[in-house]
Design a protein around this motif. Sequence first.
Motif, PDB file in Angstrom:
ATOM      1  N   SER A 151       2.636   1.897  -3.394  1.00  0.00           N
ATOM      2  CA  SER A 151       1.638   2.322  -4.370  1.00  0.00           C
ATOM      3  C   SER A 151       1.227   3.771  -4.128  1.00  0.00           C
ATOM      4  O   SER A 151       1.038   4.543  -5.067  1.00  0.00           O
ATOM      5  CB  SER A 151       0.408   1.412  -4.309  1.00  0.00           C
ATOM      6  OG  SER A 151       0.751   0.069  -4.582  1.00  0.00           O
ATOM      7  N   LEU A 184       2.112  -5.888 -10.495  1.00  0.00           N
ATOM      8  CA  LEU A 184       1.938  -4.448 -10.671  1.00  0.00           C
ATOM      9  C   LEU A 184       3.025  -3.826 -11.530  1.00  0.00           C
ATOM     10  O   LEU A 184       2.996  -2.611 -11.779  1.00  0.00           O
ATOM     11  CB  LEU A 184       1.921  -3.756  -9.301  1.00  0.00           C
ATOM     12  CG  LEU A 184       0.737  -4.088  -8.385  1.00  0.00           C
ATOM     13  CD1 LEU A 184       0.905  -3.412  -7.031  1.00  0.00           C
ATOM     14  CD2 LEU A 184      -0.571  -3.656  -9.029  1.00  0.00           C
ATOM     15  N   THR A 237       0.826  -1.204   0.000  1.00  0.00           N
ATOM     16  CA  THR A 237       0.000   0.000   0.000  1.00  0.00           C
ATOM     17  C   THR A 237       0.859   1.252   0.000  1.00  0.00           C
ATOM     18  O   THR A 237       0.563   2.237  -0.691  1.00  0.00           O
ATOM     19  CB  THR A 237      -0.928  -0.004   1.230  1.00  0.00           C
ATOM     20  OG1 THR A 237      -1.705  -1.198   1.241  1.00  0.00           O
ATOM     21  CG2 THR A 237      -1.846   1.199   1.216  1.00  0.00           C
ATOM     22  N   TYR A 295       3.971   5.999  -5.355  1.00  0.00           N
ATOM     23  CA  TYR A 295       4.265   5.829  -6.783  1.00  0.00           C
ATOM     24  C   TYR A 295       5.705   5.384  -7.031  1.00  0.00           C
ATOM     25  O   TYR A 295       6.366   5.824  -7.969  1.00  0.00           O
ATOM     26  CB  TYR A 295       3.984   7.123  -7.554  1.00  0.00           C
ATOM     27  CG  TYR A 295       2.547   7.564  -7.488  1.00  0.00           C
ATOM     28  CD1 TYR A 295       1.561   6.900  -8.202  1.00  0.00           C
ATOM     29  CD2 TYR A 295       2.165   8.645  -6.680  1.00  0.00           C
ATOM     30  CE1 TYR A 295       0.223   7.297  -8.108  1.00  0.00           C
ATOM     31  CE2 TYR A 295       0.838   9.050  -6.591  1.00  0.00           C
ATOM     32  CZ  TYR A 295      -0.131   8.361  -7.310  1.00  0.00           C
ATOM     33  OH  TYR A 295      -1.439   8.751  -7.230  1.00  0.00           O
TER      34      TYR A 295
END
Length: 777
Positions: free
Chosen positions: A158, A188, A155, A161
Motif C-alpha cells: 500500500s 483493496l 502495509t 502503491y
Amino acid sequence: MELLLVCLSLWILQCNSAKGDSIIHIGAIFEENAVKDDEIFQLAISDLSLNDDILQSEKITHSVKLIEPNNPFQALQEACELMNQGILALVTSTGCAAASALQSLTDAMHIPHLFIQRNGDGVPRTACQFNPSPDGESYTLAARPPVRISDVLLTLVSELYWQKFIIFYESDYDIRGLQTFMDQASRLGLDVSLQRVDRNVSRVFNDLFNTLRTEELNRYRDTLRRAVLLMSPRGAQVFIHQAVETNLASKDSHWVYANEEVSDSDIMELVHSSLGRMTLIRQVFPLWRDTNVRCMRNNHRISSLLCDPQEGYLQSLEVSNLYLYDSVLMLANAFYRKLEDRKWHSMASLNCMRKSTKPWNGGWSMLDTIQKGRISGLTGLMDFRAEGSNSHVQFEILGSSYSETFGKDVKRLASWDSTRGLNGSLKESRIESGMQGVTLKIVTLLEEPFVMVAENILGQPKRYKGFSIDVLDALAKVLGFKYDIYQVADAKYGAPLPNGSWNGMIGELIGKKADLAVSAITITPERERVVDFSKRYLDYSVGILMRKSEEKINIFSLLAPFDLAVWACIAAAIPVVGVMIFLLRRIQAARSQNNAGGHPQPSPSTSLQSAIWIVYGAFVQQGSDSILGSVALRIVMGSWWLFTLIVCSSYTANLAAYLTVSRMDNAVRSFQDLSKQVDLAYGTVRDSAVYDYFRAKGTNPLEQDSTFADLWMTINKNNGYEHSVSGPSEGIKKVRHAWAAVLAGFPEKFGRTSWPSSLIGTLFQSVRRSRVRLVHY
C-alpha cells in the motif's frame, strides 16, 4: 547416646534431602534436529538456579524429552510420561502437528503449556491451526507471536502503491498462510498472482522458456518487475540468480523478500545477487546499549554468553531459541509470584492413560498467574494478555541502495510493530534539479526513428533528431544539464571482445570516454553487468526481414491450369466430334429422303460448319437448338457433354488453386523454415544482441532442436563477414537489392508521434546527479 546421635544425623540428612527435592519441576519437549533448543533451555534453568532472589532459594528441576520432527504420537507419549513424573508446566518447541496434539492433551489435563513454533529449513512460517478447547479455556500459550508477515506486506504494498504483483512461494510453504492477505488484497482491488517454486528452481525457468513464446516471456518479464518472495534464504538466492542469468530480472525490477529469520550475511548475498531494487522484511528485537541494562531482566541477570556481544553467541541463535529462553523466564516470574502470595499448589502425579484420571486442580490458578505476568527478556516485552498469545513483535524493513564509493549496500528504511504499525517511509526518492551547469558527453548510434541526422545548414555542427533525442532534450531541460553528442566510431552497439574489453557504445561508457549513451540498444545480462540501463520503454521480438515479392501480370495465366498437350487434345477433339456429328446427321438425312422418295436439298443445320459449332457450343456450355433425332447422335452428344463437364470442373478447380498459390507470401515464415531452405542467404547485424542470441542458442549443447545450430552455422560463416552486415541500414539495402533474408531486431512499430507523459518521469528516476549512464533502446 551414640545411637541417638546417629538417628539425629539421619533425620537432619533426610530433612536436607527433602528440602533439596524442589517442588518446582518443569517438563520440556524438543525436536531432535533442534540442537540449540535443549542447550538454551539448560542455560536458562542454570541462570535461574544461580539467582536466589527470584525463587526464594527454591531450585528448578526439569525433565527434557526429545522427539522426531513433527511426530504427534511420540509427542503425546513423552508428555504423558512427564505428567506422570509431576510437572507444573510444559515448554515445547515443535512444529504445528505435534503442537496441536499436545494442546488437546494439556487442555484435558489442565497443564499450562508454553509453545514456541519452529519453522524448518528457513521457510517462512505460517500460523498453526489449534482445535477449540472443550471447556473454552485454552492452556496452550503461544510464546512466539502470531505470524504478522501478511500485515507487514499489506502495509508495504500500500505504501509503494503496487496494484499488480506476483508472489513466489516455496513448495514447503503452507499456502493457507496467505489466505488472509489475499482476502484483504482482493478487497483493496489489488491484482495478485501466486506461483509455486519447486526445490529445483532452475526447472521453473526452463519450463517457461520451453512453453512460452517471446511475446509471452516479455509480458511475464513485466510481471516480474514487482514480486514478493516467500522462500528460504538459500532458495531465494538460487531463484534470484536464475532470474538474472535468464534475463527475466532487470534493473527496473523491485522485489520484496519477507522472512522472519534471515541473517545479515544472507541479506548481503540476496542484495548483491539481485538486479534493481530489493526490499527485505525480517523480525528484530530491541537492543540496549548499556550492558548492565541489557543483561538485567526483572532483577535477574542473564548469562554472559547471551548479553556479551563480543562472544557472538547471541547472533548464532534462532528466533525460536530466544523465545524459549524468555518462556523459562516467564515461568520463573509466575513461580515467584505464586511463592510470594503463598498460594502454591502441590503437583500431583497424573496418569493420562487412565480414563479416571482427573485434571490438575491447580492448573487454572497457575495458568491465570502466567497470563497476568509480564517480563522483558531477550525478545523484548512478553505477555499473554492478547487471547493467550504473545502479541509484541517488531519488524524492520531494509532496502538496497547504491553508491559510487561502496557499490551496493543495505540501509534501514522503516520499522513496523504490532502497536504503532509502520514507522518510516518506503517511497523512492526522486532526483531534484542538481545538474545545473554540467555538460555531459553522449555517444549515440544512428537508428531510425530513435536517432537520425537532422537537416543541417552548411557550416553548422551536425544536429540530431528522433525519439531518443526528444527524451534526452526533456531530461536536459528538467535536470538542467547540457550535452555534446557524437557517433560511435565503429558503429557498433557493444559486444565483449576476446581480451575482456568491449567495443561500440558500451566500450565508450566503460572507458569513460562518454558519460551517457542514447540509442536503440537491447538490454542483455552481459551488458547489465558493466553498465546501468534506464527502464525500458519499448519491447520487440526478433523477426525476419525479407524483400517483398514482385507480382508479375501474365495474359496467358488463364492457360496455366492445363498443360499444352491437354489444350491441344481439347482443340483437336472439337473438330473430330464435329465431323462425327456431321456424318451421322447426313446418314440420318439420307435415310429420311429414301423413306420420303424425294430429293430435298440439305439444310444449313446439316452442314459441317453447323456440326462443329454445335460441338463448340456444348463445350462452352451454351447449348444448341439442333434436334438430335437418332440414337447414335444422342450417344455421341451425351458422351461429349460428359467430357466437357469433367474438363470444365477440372479447369475451374485448378485455376482457383493456381491463383491462390500465386497470391501466397514467401514460404519462409519461421526460423525452422529458414534453416531448412538453401535458396535464400541470410544473416544479421554483427556484434548485436540478436547476433549474440543466435550464438548462445546455436552453441548451447543442451538445445534439443538443431534449428538454431543450423542458423548459427550460416550466420557465422567466415566469422559473420559473408552473410551478416555491419548495421541495420546495410542489411535493409542488401535485402532490397538481392533475394536474401536478414534476421534483424527491428521494432515492429515505428510510427509513433505522441509519446506517453509518464516516460519522462520513468527515465527521470534513472539519472544520477553525476557521471550517469543512460541507455535507450
